[in-house]
Scaffold this motif. Sequence first.
Motif, PDB file in Angstrom:
ATOM      1  N   GLN A   7       0.856  -1.177   0.000  1.00  0.00           N
ATOM      2  CA  GLN A   7       0.000   0.000   0.000  1.00  0.00           C
ATOM      3  C   GLN A   7       0.898   1.234   0.000  1.00  0.00           C
ATOM      4  O   GLN A   7       2.107   1.132   0.216  1.00  0.00           O
ATOM      5  CB  GLN A   7      -0.937   0.012   1.204  1.00  0.00           C
ATOM      6  CG  GLN A   7      -0.222   0.070   2.553  1.00  0.00           C
ATOM      7  CD  GLN A   7      -1.203  -0.060   3.703  1.00  0.00           C
ATOM      8  OE1 GLN A   7      -1.940  -1.024   3.791  1.00  0.00           O
ATOM      9  NE2 GLN A   7      -1.195   0.906   4.589  1.00  0.00           N
ATOM     10  N   ARG A  51      -0.741   3.238  16.620  1.00  0.00           N
ATOM     11  CA  ARG A  51      -1.059   1.913  16.086  1.00  0.00           C
ATOM     12  C   ARG A  51      -1.403   0.992  17.251  1.00  0.00           C
ATOM     13  O   ARG A  51      -0.641   0.912  18.222  1.00  0.00           O
ATOM     14  CB  ARG A  51       0.145   1.369  15.318  1.00  0.00           C
ATOM     15  CG  ARG A  51      -0.057  -0.027  14.773  1.00  0.00           C
ATOM     16  CD  ARG A  51       1.107  -0.428  13.878  1.00  0.00           C
ATOM     17  NE  ARG A  51       2.331  -0.695  14.597  1.00  0.00           N
ATOM     18  CZ  ARG A  51       3.516  -0.143  14.315  1.00  0.00           C
ATOM     19  NH1 ARG A  51       3.626   0.750  13.357  1.00  0.00           N
ATOM     20  NH2 ARG A  51       4.587  -0.468  15.007  1.00  0.00           N
ATOM     21  N   ILE A  84      -4.500   2.854  13.255  1.00  0.00           N
ATOM     22  CA  ILE A  84      -4.701   1.553  12.632  1.00  0.00           C
ATOM     23  C   ILE A  84      -4.676   0.455  13.688  1.00  0.00           C
ATOM     24  O   ILE A  84      -4.048   0.590  14.741  1.00  0.00           O
ATOM     25  CB  ILE A  84      -3.659   1.262  11.532  1.00  0.00           C
ATOM     26  CG1 ILE A  84      -2.254   1.079  12.114  1.00  0.00           C
ATOM     27  CG2 ILE A  84      -3.664   2.352  10.474  1.00  0.00           C
ATOM     28  CD1 ILE A  84      -1.265   0.537  11.100  1.00  0.00           C
ATOM     29  N   GLN A  86      -3.898  -3.632  14.068  1.00  0.00           N
ATOM     30  CA  GLN A  86      -3.218  -4.700  13.346  1.00  0.00           C
ATOM     31  C   GLN A  86      -4.126  -5.881  13.025  1.00  0.00           C
ATOM     32  O   GLN A  86      -3.915  -6.572  12.029  1.00  0.00           O
ATOM     33  CB  GLN A  86      -2.001  -5.177  14.147  1.00  0.00           C
ATOM     34  CG  GLN A  86      -0.861  -4.171  14.150  1.00  0.00           C
ATOM     35  CD  GLN A  86       0.385  -4.700  14.838  1.00  0.00           C
ATOM     36  OE1 GLN A  86       0.301  -5.523  15.753  1.00  0.00           O
ATOM     37  NE2 GLN A  86       1.537  -4.229  14.422  1.00  0.00           N
ATOM     38  N   ASN A  88      -6.811  -5.861  11.736  1.00  0.00           N
ATOM     39  CA  ASN A  88      -7.465  -5.606  10.453  1.00  0.00           C
ATOM     40  C   ASN A  88      -6.500  -5.705   9.282  1.00  0.00           C
ATOM     41  O   ASN A  88      -6.898  -5.445   8.138  1.00  0.00           O
ATOM     42  CB  ASN A  88      -8.109  -4.214  10.459  1.00  0.00           C
ATOM     43  CG  ASN A  88      -9.178  -4.058  11.520  1.00  0.00           C
ATOM     44  OD1 ASN A  88      -9.874  -5.024  11.852  1.00  0.00           O
ATOM     45  ND2 ASN A  88      -9.314  -2.862  12.068  1.00  0.00           N
ATOM     46  N   ARG A  89      -5.256  -6.076   9.542  1.00  0.00           N
ATOM     47  CA  ARG A  89      -4.222  -6.057   8.510  1.00  0.00           C
ATOM     48  C   ARG A  89      -3.573  -7.431   8.315  1.00  0.00           C
ATOM     49  O   ARG A  89      -2.476  -7.541   7.784  1.00  0.00           O
ATOM     50  CB  ARG A  89      -3.158  -5.022   8.897  1.00  0.00           C
ATOM     51  CG  ARG A  89      -3.701  -3.618   9.007  1.00  0.00           C
ATOM     52  CD  ARG A  89      -2.783  -2.681   9.756  1.00  0.00           C
ATOM     53  NE  ARG A  89      -1.512  -2.461   9.114  1.00  0.00           N
ATOM     54  CZ  ARG A  89      -1.313  -1.616   8.105  1.00  0.00           C
ATOM     55  NH1 ARG A  89      -2.328  -0.897   7.627  1.00  0.00           N
ATOM     56  NH2 ARG A  89      -0.112  -1.456   7.584  1.00  0.00           N
ATOM     57  N   ILE A  92      -2.149  -8.405   4.972  1.00  0.00           N
ATOM     58  CA  ILE A  92      -0.865  -7.786   4.617  1.00  0.00           C
ATOM     59  C   ILE A  92       0.290  -8.636   5.141  1.00  0.00           C
ATOM     60  O   ILE A  92       1.255  -8.926   4.419  1.00  0.00           O
ATOM     61  CB  ILE A  92      -0.779  -6.353   5.177  1.00  0.00           C
ATOM     62  CG1 ILE A  92      -1.826  -5.457   4.521  1.00  0.00           C
ATOM     63  CG2 ILE A  92       0.629  -5.779   4.978  1.00  0.00           C
ATOM     64  CD1 ILE A  92      -1.872  -4.057   5.096  1.00  0.00           C
ATOM     65  N   ASP A 186       4.532  -2.959   9.650  1.00  0.00           N
ATOM     66  CA  ASP A 186       3.763  -1.728   9.836  1.00  0.00           C
ATOM     67  C   ASP A 186       4.651  -0.503  10.004  1.00  0.00           C
ATOM     68  O   ASP A 186       4.288   0.587   9.552  1.00  0.00           O
ATOM     69  CB  ASP A 186       2.818  -1.872  11.030  1.00  0.00           C
ATOM     70  CG  ASP A 186       1.583  -2.684  10.670  1.00  0.00           C
ATOM     71  OD1 ASP A 186       1.217  -2.704   9.483  1.00  0.00           O
ATOM     72  OD2 ASP A 186       0.993  -3.297  11.571  1.00  0.00           O
TER      73      ASP A 186
END
Length: 298
Positions: A7, A51, A84, A86, A88-89, A92, A186
């Motif tokens: 991203q 984060r 953010i 994590q 939800n990631r 990635i 991240d």
Amino acid sequence: MTAVATQEKPSFSYSGRFAPSPTGPLHFGSLITAVASYCDAKAHQGKWLVRVEDTDIPRIYPGSEEHILTSLEAFQFETDAEIIFQKNRLDIYESVLDQLKKEGLIYACQCTRKMLGSNAIYAGTCRNLNLDFQDQAIRVKVKDQQICFDDRLQGLHCSNLQHDLGDFVLKRRDGIINYQLAVVVDDYLQGITHVVRGSDLLDNTERQIWLGELLGYPKLSYMHLPLAMNDQGQKLSKQNLAQALDLSKAPELLQQAIQALGQPNVDLDRPEVMLKQAVAQWNIDLIPHGQELSGRYL
């Protein structure tokens, strides 16, 4: 290995972050880290991001994520990007694991804690077994070489991962993404340049540097703060029953955190005003050295 760019990544001369884990409500030790990371970033005209490091979903303490957000608001910290989470990631992190797998830099491990016993250094038992990755732990290969970094507060710190730790886990058998992988990915994707955190994470740094090198990420600057201790000489933590921040006393607690960091006194006022004064007076040379603060806190 080419840097993973899943991203758009921002770029600033200084970008710092506060990255709490929601395994319990924020306590005074968390506040010290938040203040130091915020002041250091703003004193360098940099960005400050937040984060929530919640990949270990089973360990999320009920209500702690909400308490983190409420606390940031009560202390009037201003973030420079969307917060953010994590959890939800995960896609990635999985994509990064896929890339490491293609490069032959990771492998599946069937060793259980019972099999490993008390061995602190992994002997590479599964490294050459070519096990299927399904339902297994995933380890990254390390080399017999010294990794060093010059911490802004703690000085030179070195580790030979092969001798001190062995190949370490990036994904657990139960599917949980390890902290080491998530934080490295991240920090890169958020454009972090400077990491300010507690000295309890000092020994994680060589692992994160190694992962960053494998992934082609730029090097970061590190500063590990002395820890706030309770009256039993234990670091403040949920496990040690550290008290949650009393948000009704935000100005007084903020003043105490600034003082714990050895910084010049600020006037008791609204937290926003106090933070601006703390930033204007920020001087890392005044932060107590060592890995523990001399005072005792709740």
